[in-house]
Design an enzyme around this catalytic site. Structure first.
Site, PDB file in Angstrom:
ATOM      1  N   GLU A  83    -110.824 -79.414 -46.839  1.00  0.00           N
ATOM      2  CA  GLU A  83    -110.254 -78.111 -47.192  1.00  0.00           C
ATOM      3  C   GLU A  83    -110.507 -77.085 -46.091  1.00  0.00           C
ATOM      4  O   GLU A  83    -111.607 -76.935 -45.593  1.00  0.00           O
ATOM      5  CB  GLU A  83    -110.847 -77.616 -48.513  1.00  0.00           C
ATOM      6  CG  GLU A  83    -110.532 -78.516 -49.707  1.00  0.00           C
ATOM      7  CD  GLU A  83    -109.038 -78.608 -50.042  1.00  0.00           C
ATOM      8  OE1 GLU A  83    -108.250 -77.815 -49.491  1.00  0.00           O
ATOM      9  OE2 GLU A  83    -108.680 -79.476 -50.866  1.00  0.00           O
ATOM     10  N   ARG A  93    -105.314 -73.553 -64.777  1.00  0.00           N
ATOM     11  CA  ARG A  93    -104.195 -74.167 -65.517  1.00  0.00           C
ATOM     12  C   ARG A  93    -104.699 -74.768 -66.827  1.00  0.00           C
ATOM     13  O   ARG A  93    -104.005 -74.767 -67.840  1.00  0.00           O
ATOM     14  CB  ARG A  93    -103.558 -75.245 -64.626  1.00  0.00           C
ATOM     15  CG  ARG A  93    -102.328 -75.917 -65.191  1.00  0.00           C
ATOM     16  CD  ARG A  93    -101.822 -76.991 -64.231  1.00  0.00           C
ATOM     17  NE  ARG A  93    -102.822 -78.015 -63.964  1.00  0.00           N
ATOM     18  CZ  ARG A  93    -103.091 -79.049 -64.780  1.00  0.00           C
ATOM     19  NH1 ARG A  93    -102.443 -79.190 -65.922  1.00  0.00           N
ATOM     20  NH2 ARG A  93    -104.020 -79.936 -64.453  1.00  0.00           N
ATOM     21  N   CYS A 146    -113.056 -75.908 -58.327  1.00  0.00           N
ATOM     22  CA  CYS A 146    -113.411 -76.328 -56.964  1.00  0.00           C
ATOM     23  C   CYS A 146    -113.244 -75.180 -55.970  1.00  0.00           C
ATOM     24  O   CYS A 146    -114.131 -74.924 -55.158  1.00  0.00           O
ATOM     25  CB  CYS A 146    -112.587 -77.544 -56.541  1.00  0.00           C
ATOM     26  SG  CYS A 146    -113.119 -79.044 -57.368  1.00  0.00           S
ATOM     27  N   HIS A 169    -111.991 -82.500 -51.101  1.00  0.00           N
ATOM     28  CA  HIS A 169    -111.427 -83.055 -52.335  1.00  0.00           C
ATOM     29  C   HIS A 169    -111.190 -84.553 -52.143  1.00  0.00           C
ATOM     30  O   HIS A 169    -110.826 -84.989 -51.043  1.00  0.00           O
ATOM     31  CB  HIS A 169    -110.079 -82.389 -52.662  1.00  0.00           C
ATOM     32  CG  HIS A 169    -110.174 -81.259 -53.639  1.00  0.00           C
ATOM     33  ND1 HIS A 169    -109.750 -79.979 -53.342  1.00  0.00           N
ATOM     34  CD2 HIS A 169    -110.630 -81.209 -54.927  1.00  0.00           C
ATOM     35  CE1 HIS A 169    -109.938 -79.199 -54.408  1.00  0.00           C
ATOM     36  NE2 HIS A 169    -110.473 -79.911 -55.382  1.00  0.00           N
TER      37      HIS A 169
HETATM   38  N1  PCA Z   1    -112.126 -80.949 -59.483  1.00  0.00           N
HETATM   39  C1  PCA Z   1    -111.706 -79.689 -60.041  1.00  0.00           C
HETATM   40  C2  PCA Z   1    -112.954 -79.075 -60.606  1.00  0.00           C
HETATM   41  C3  PCA Z   1    -113.962 -80.160 -60.647  1.00  0.00           C
HETATM   42  C4  PCA Z   1    -113.399 -81.241 -59.849  1.00  0.00           C
HETATM   43  O1  PCA Z   1    -113.978 -82.296 -59.541  1.00  0.00           O
HETATM   44  C5  PCA Z   1    -110.935 -78.825 -59.066  1.00  0.00           C
HETATM   45  O2  PCA Z   1    -110.291 -79.380 -58.152  1.00  0.00           O
HETATM   46  O3  PCA Z   1    -110.949 -77.606 -59.175  1.00  0.00           O
END
Ligand code: PCA
Length: 217
Positions: A83, A93, A146, A169
C-alpha cells in the site's frame, strides 16, 4: 551493550463472516524470528475502529520497533498489495466486529488528508517478483479498518525519524477461496515467506528505487 532491534508485524482477527484471517496466520508464523539482526514481534489486532489503534499504539510503546508492517486481508485481490497511501477517512461498507459502521468520519480529527508509506515499496515489489512472488503497488488501502490502522500507524509515528512503517494487503488463503468460487488465493506459507522477504528488503534499502509501478485506475 547492544540491544536487539525489534520489528513489529501485525495481523487481524477474522471478520466479515470468515473463520480465519490469513494476515494473522502469516504474521504469527514469524513471531520471534530473526531477520538481519532484528527480532520480530507479532501482534493480532481486533477488526474494530478505535480499538485496533489502541492495541497498535500500546504495541508500539511496548516494543519500540524500528520497522512496522501491518498486514490485512483484501479478499479478491490477486497479489500482495504494497500500500502506497493511507487516507484520513473511515467509511465502512460493513460493520466492524463491534457493530460499528462509521461513514465519512476522519480517522484523526484535524489530521492531514493522507500519509504515504515509508517502506521502500518499489524495491519490495521488485525483490518479490525476482523471488517469484506476486506483488503490486496498490494506490488504495480502502476506507475500512485496514486503512484506519494504516493511517493511525503513520500518524502515531509522524515525528519519529528512523522508524519506517507501512501496510500490506494479502489475498484470500486457498482454504478461504473454497467458499469464494473463482477468487484468487495465495498459500499462507507463501505469504509468510513474502513478508519475510519484504522485511529484509525494508531493512536493507535505505531509500526506495525509482521504478514505475503506478496505475491508470
Ligand atoms: N482486512 C480489512 C480489515 C481487517 C482485514 O484483515 C480491511 O481491509 O480493511
Amino acid at each position: 551493550m547492544t540491544t536487539t532491534r525489534t520489528i513489529l508485524l501485525t495481523g487481524f482477527q477474522a471478520f466479515g463472516g470468515e473463520q480465519v484471517n490469513p494476515s494473522w496466520q502469516a504474521v504469527s508464523a514469524l513471531h520471534g524470528v530473526r531477520i538481519v539482526g532484528h527480532r520480530v514481534v507479532a501482534r493480532e489486532l481486533p477488526v474494530a475502529f478505535g480499538d485496533s489503534l489502541k492495541v497498535l499504539r500500546a504495541a508500539l510503546k511496548e516494543t519500540q520497533p524500528t520497522l512496522v508492517i501491518c498486514v490485512g486481508q483484501a479478499g479478491g485481490r490477486a497479489q500482495l498489495s504494497l500500500e502506497r497511501v493511507a487516507i484520513n477517512v473511515d467509511d465502512a461498507r460493513i460493520p466492524d466486529n463491534l457493530g460499528q459502521q462509521p461513514v465519512d468520519l476522519p480517522v484523526v480529527q484535524g489530521g492531514p488528508a493522507a500519509y504515504f508509506s515509508t517502506l521502500p515499496i518499489k524495491a519490495m515489489r521488485e525483490a518479490l517478483h525476482v523471488a517469484g512472488l506476486p506483488a503490486e503497488v496498490s494506490q488504495t488501502a480502502g476506507t475500512y479498518v485496514c486503512n484506519h490502522v494504516f493511517y493511525g500507524l503513520m500518524h502515531a509515528l509522524r515525528n519519529r525519524r528512523g522508524v519506517r512503517a507501512g501496510f500490506i494487503h494479502i489475498p484470500y488463503s486457498p482454504a478461504q477461496a473454497t467458499t469464494h468460487a473463482g477468487s484468487p488465493s495465495l498459500a499462507v506459507e507463501t505469504v509468510t515467506s513474502a513478508l519475510k522477504l519484504a522485511v529484509r528488503v525494508a531493512l536493507k534499502t535505505p531509500s526506495d528505487v525509482r521504478m514505475a509501478a503506478g496505475a491508470e485506475h
